[in-house]
Design an enzyme around this catalytic site. Structure first.
Site, PDB file in Angstrom:
ATOM      1  N   HIS A   2       0.812  -1.213   0.000  1.00 34.57           N
ATOM      2  CA  HIS A   2       0.000   0.000   0.000  1.00 34.57           C
ATOM      3  C   HIS A   2       0.844   1.262   0.000  1.00 34.57           C
ATOM      4  O   HIS A   2       0.562   2.234  -0.691  1.00 34.57           O
ATOM      5  CB  HIS A   2      -0.906   0.000   1.235  1.00 34.57           C
ATOM      6  CG  HIS A   2      -1.556   1.319   1.461  1.00 34.57           C
ATOM      7  ND1 HIS A   2      -2.769   1.639   0.914  1.00 34.57           N
ATOM      8  CD2 HIS A   2      -1.121   2.411   2.107  1.00 34.57           C
ATOM      9  CE1 HIS A   2      -3.062   2.868   1.244  1.00 34.57           C
ATOM     10  NE2 HIS A   2      -2.090   3.365   1.980  1.00 34.57           N
ATOM     11  N   ASP A   5      -2.799  -8.641  -6.378  1.00 33.93           N
ATOM     12  CA  ASP A   5      -3.207  -9.826  -5.620  1.00 33.93           C
ATOM     13  C   ASP A   5      -3.120 -11.088  -6.461  1.00 33.93           C
ATOM     14  O   ASP A   5      -2.690 -12.133  -5.981  1.00 33.93           O
ATOM     15  CB  ASP A   5      -4.631  -9.644  -5.081  1.00 33.93           C
ATOM     16  CG  ASP A   5      -4.631  -8.797  -3.818  1.00 33.93           C
ATOM     17  OD1 ASP A   5      -3.747  -9.017  -2.973  1.00 33.93           O
ATOM     18  OD2 ASP A   5      -5.496  -7.917  -3.690  1.00 33.93           O
ATOM     19  N   CYS A  26      -5.929  -3.074 -13.356  1.00 35.64           N
ATOM     20  CA  CYS A  26      -5.722  -1.958 -12.426  1.00 35.64           C
ATOM     21  C   CYS A  26      -4.646  -2.253 -11.388  1.00 35.64           C
ATOM     22  O   CYS A  26      -4.447  -1.471 -10.469  1.00 35.64           O
ATOM     23  CB  CYS A  26      -7.037  -1.568 -11.750  1.00 35.64           C
ATOM     24  SG  CYS A  26      -7.741  -2.860 -10.729  1.00 35.64           S
TER      25      CYS A  26
HETATM   26  C1  PEP Z   1      -4.798  -5.501  -7.021  1.00 39.93           C
HETATM   27  O1  PEP Z   1      -4.863  -6.410  -6.191  1.00 39.93           O
HETATM   28  O2  PEP Z   1      -4.137  -5.572  -8.081  1.00 39.93           O
HETATM   29  C2  PEP Z   1      -5.498  -4.231  -6.788  1.00 39.93           C
HETATM   30  C3  PEP Z   1      -5.572  -3.307  -7.715  1.00 39.93           C
HETATM   31  O3  PEP Z   1      -6.021  -4.038  -5.559  1.00 39.93           O
HETATM   32  P1  PEP Z   1      -5.172  -3.660  -4.247  1.00 39.93           P
HETATM   33  O4  PEP Z   1      -3.770  -3.305  -4.653  1.00 39.93           O
HETATM   34  O5  PEP Z   1      -5.895  -2.510  -3.631  1.00 39.93           O
HETATM   35  O6  PEP Z   1      -5.259  -4.917  -3.454  1.00 39.93           O
HETATM   36 MG    MG Z   2      -6.348  -6.387  -4.617  1.00 47.02          MG
END
Ligand code: PEP
Ligand code: MG
Length: 585
Positions: A199, A464, A511
Site C-alpha cells: 500500500h 493480488d 488496475c
Molecule cells: C490488485 O490487487 O491488483 C489491486 C488493484 O487491488 P489492491 O492493490 O488494492 O489490493
Molecule cells: Mg487487490
C-alpha cells in the site's frame, strides 16, 4: 552494501519501488517497540558520542526528578521513593564506565552499547535468588527505556506532524499510518519491509514521490535528522551523501525532468497506438484529493477508486453522508468520464485504523467482499452512498476479492435491495449503473465466462492475482524476488482472462501496479486489455509509450514472450521492446 567511513557516507540497497530522486532529512517512524540502531562509528565521532551520552543522562535525571515531584504531590513520599532507586541506577558509575568502555572498544553508537550493557545487568539480576535484587531488574528496565528514548530522540510520533522535506523511514507503513500523513511535507519514504505492490508504495506512486522498500534494517541504521538521499530508480539510499554524490544525482534528476517534459507533451492527445488502436488510460485514486492530478494528467476516467482510505482516515465507519460527499466530489471532478468505485477492501495490508474489525493482516482471511457480505450494514451504507452519488456522474461499482459466483450474486442481491430502498425514499440514482468484479483470485480468473454472465465489466487486480498465483506474499521482502509479473504462469493466466473476457464480450481492464509499468504496458495492450488504470504520476510515460507502439507489434511481442520459459529473459525482452519503441533514454 558498501560503506565509506572516510566520507561517512553509507549506501543501502533495496527495491526500487517508486521512481524519483529526493534529498532530505530522515524522520524515523516506528510503530511499537523501541528499535535500537546499530551504527559503526568513525574514530573522530567517539568523543561526540560520549558527549551525547552525558547529555542524555542529564536529561533523564531531570525527567526522573520531575516525575518524582509529581508522584510525591499526588501519592506521597512512600510511592515517590521508587524514583530514588531509578536515580541510583541512572548514575551508577560502574554501569556508566562499562558503557563508555564499550563505545570506545567496539566503535558502535552509544545507544547500542547502553542497551547491551543494561541487558547484561538485567540478566545478571534476574538470575539472583534474592527477591530484593531481582526487583532491581524492573528499575533498570524503566531507566534504560528512558535513556534510550532520549538518545534515539524518539517519541511516539505522529505522521501528521512532519517537518518540511521529510524522508519517512519505517519498518513498513500501513494504510492506517498513512491515512493521517501530511503529504505536502513528505519528500520520499523508505521501508525495511515490503515489496513493489504494498500500500505504501502505491501511495508513493500516486503522490509521485520516490520510495525504496525491502531495505531490511534501514530503521536500525538511520537516525531521525540524518541527511538522506533516496534514489527510487535504482533502489538506493545514501546516508550522509557526499557533495560528489549529490552532484551526480542532481544530473540524474535533471535528465529525468527533461524526459518527463517530453512525456507530458503528448498528454492532450488521444490514448491510442500509432496505428489507431484505442485503449483507455485511467487513474487509480484513493479519494477526491487525487482528482486534481488525475485531471492534470489527462486520465480517461478513474479505473480504480480505492475507498478504504476514506474508512481508515475516519478511524471508523464513515456515515452515508460523509461517503456520499466524497464519491460525489470524485464524480463531479470527472464529468462525462467513467469512475469505478471499488467497495470496501479492508484486510490484508489495509488493516484496521480504528475500525472495529480486527484480524491478523492475512491476505487470505476475512477481508474485502467476504467482510462486506457479513457486515451488511457497512456494505449497504456504502452502496447507498455510491448509488446516490451516481446521480452526479458516471459512477460504476466494483466488488473486490470475488472468488466465485455466489459472492457476486449475493453482492448484487444486496445492491438490488438498496436500490429498492432508495427508490422508495425518492432518491435519485443511475438506474443503469454498471457493476463489475475484480479478477484477483485465481479461482475467479478461471471462471471469467461465468462471472461475465452476471457482471458488466471485469478488472484484473494483478497485485493480488500474482501473489495468490505464485503463493508469494506481496509485502514480504524476503520473498520479493519470487514476486514475478513476467512469470510464464502469470502471462498465461492474463492471456486466458483477457481471451475469455473477449469471448464473453465483456470489457476487461487492468488496475494492478503492472498497468502503470512501462515495461509491461505494451504487453498488456497486445494481450487485449481494454483499459489500463494506474497512479496518475505514471500515466504520462505509459501514454507516451502506447502512442509510439503499433498494436501489431504489441501482439507479436505477446506471441513471442508466451513461447518463452525463462522469466528473466522475458523481462529483458519486454525491456528491450520498451526501449526500441520509446526511442529515447
Ligand atoms: C490488485 O490487487 O491488483 C489491486 C488493484 O487491488 P489492491 O492493490 O488494492 O489490493
Ligand atoms: Mg487487490
Amino acid at each position: 552494501m558498501t560503506e565509506n567511513n572516510a566520507r561517512k557516507e553509507i549506501v543501502l540497497e533495496g527495491i526500487a519501488a517508486s521512481a524519483g530522486v529526493a534529498h532530505g532529512k530522515a524522520f524515523v517512524y516506528l510503530h511499537n517497540e523501541l528499535e535500537v540502531p546499530c551504527l559503526d562509528l568513525h574514530e573522530s565521532e567517539i568523543d561526540g558520542e560520549i558527549e551525547r551520552f552525558n547529555r542524555a543522562i542529564l536529561e533523564t535525571r531531570a525527567q526522573i526528578n520531575d516525575v518524582r515531584k509529581k508522584i510525591e504531590g499526588s501519592l506521597g513520599e512512600g510511592e515517590a521513593h521508587i524514583f530514588d532507586a531509578h536515580l541510583l541506577v541512572l548514575e551508577d558509575i560502574a554501569l556508566i564506565d562499562e558503557v563508555l568502555g564499550e563505545v570506545r572498544q567496539s566503535k558502535k553508537n552509544v545507544e547500542y552499547c547502553y542497551d547491551n550493557v543494561t541487558r547484561r545487568y538485567m540478566s545478571f539480576f534476574s538470575s539472583m535468588e534474592d527477591e530484593y535484587l531481582k526487583e532491581r531488574v524492573t528499575d533498570i528496565k524503566d531507566v534504560s527505556r528512558r535513556v534510550l528514548h532520549n538518545l534515539i530522540g524518539l517519541k511516539k510520533v505522529d505522521l501528521g506532524e512532519l517537518d518540511e522535506n521529510s524522508v519517512v523511514v519505517s519498518q513498513d507503513l500501513t494504510p492506517s499510518d498513512t491515512a493521517d500523513l501530511d503529504r505536502d511535507k513528505l519528500l520520499a519514504f523508505i521501508t525495511d519491509a515490503g515489496g513493489k505492490t504494498g500500500h505504501s508504495v502505491i501511495m508513493a506512486r500516486s503522490l509521485g514521490i520516490p520510495a525504496v522498500v525491502g531495505l531490511h534494517d534501514a530503521t536500525h541504521r538511520i537516525r531521525s535528522g540524518d541527511e538522506i538521499l533516496v534514489d527510487g530508480y535504482d533502489g538506493i539510499v545514501v546516508i550522509n551523501p557526499s557533495e560528489n554524490r549529490l552532484f551526480q544525482y542532481s544530473k540524474v534528476a535533471s535528465d529525468r525532468h527533461r524526459l518527463e517534459a517530453i512525456y507530458r507533451s503528448i498528454l492532450p492527445e488521444p490514448s491510442a497506438t500509432v496505428d489507431g488502436h484505442e485503449i483507455s488510460l485511467m487513474a487509480n485514486i484513493d479519494g477526491a484529493r487525487d482528482m486534481e492530478m488525475a485531471v492534470k494528467t489527462g486520465a480517461d476516467g478513474v479505473g480504480l477508486f480505492r475507498t478504504e482510505g476514506l474508512f481508515l482516515h475516519h478511524h471508523g465507519y464513515p456515515s452515508e453522508e460523509v461517503q456520499y460527499q466524497e464519491y460525489a466530489a470524485v464524480a463531479k471532478a470527472a464529468p462525462n468520464q467513467p469512475v469505478i468505485v471499488r467497495t470496501l477492501d479492508i484486510g490484508g495490508d489495509k488493516t484496521t485504523g480504528g475500525l472495529e474489525y480486527q484480524e491478523d493482516d492475512s491476505f487470505m482471511g476475512f477481508r474485502a467482499i467476504r467482510f462486506c457480505l457479513v457486515n451488511t450494514d457497512v456494505f449497504k451504507t456504502q452502496l447507498r452512498a455510491i448509488l446516490r452519488a451516481s446521480a452526479e456522474g458516471l459512477l460504476k461499482i466494483m466488488y473486490p476479492m470475488i472468488s466465485g459466483l455466489p459472492e457476486l450474486r449475493e453482492a448484487n442481491r444486496i445492491l438490488a435491495v438498496v436500490k429498492d430502498e432508495l427508490r422508495t425514499e425518492g432518491h435519485a440514482f443511475d438506474e443503469e449503473i454498471e457493476v463489475g468484479a475484480m479478477v484477483e483470485i485465481p479461482s475467479a480468473a478461471v471462471i471469467v465466462d461465468l462471472l461475465a454472465a452476471e457482471a458488466d465489466f471485469l478488472s484484473i487486480g494483478t497485485n493480488d492475482l500474482i501473489q495468490y498465483l505464485i503463493a508469494v506474499d506481496r509485502l514480504n521482502d524476503r520473498v520479493a524476488d519470487l514476486y514475478q509479473p513476467a512469470h510464464p504462469a502469470v502471462l498465461r493466466m492474463l492471456q486466458r482472462i483477457l481471451d475469455d473476457g473477449r469471448a464473453a464480450k465483456i470489457p476487461v481492464g487492468i488496475c494492478g501496479e503492472i498497468a502503470g509499468d512501462p515495461v509491461y504496458a505494451s504487453l498488456l495492450l497486445g494481450l487485449g486489455a481494454d483499459s489500463l488504470s494506474m497512479s496518475s504520476s505514471l500515466l504520462p510515460e505509459v501514454k507516451y509509450l502506447i502512442r509510439k507502439t503499433k498494436i501489431t507489434a504489441a501482439r507479436a511481442l505477446v506471441e513471442e514472450v508466451l513461447e518463452m520459459s525463462d522469466t528473466a529473459l522475458i523481462v529483458a525482452r519486454l525491456e528491450a521492446f520498451r526501449k526500441e519503441t520509446v526511442g529515447i533514454e
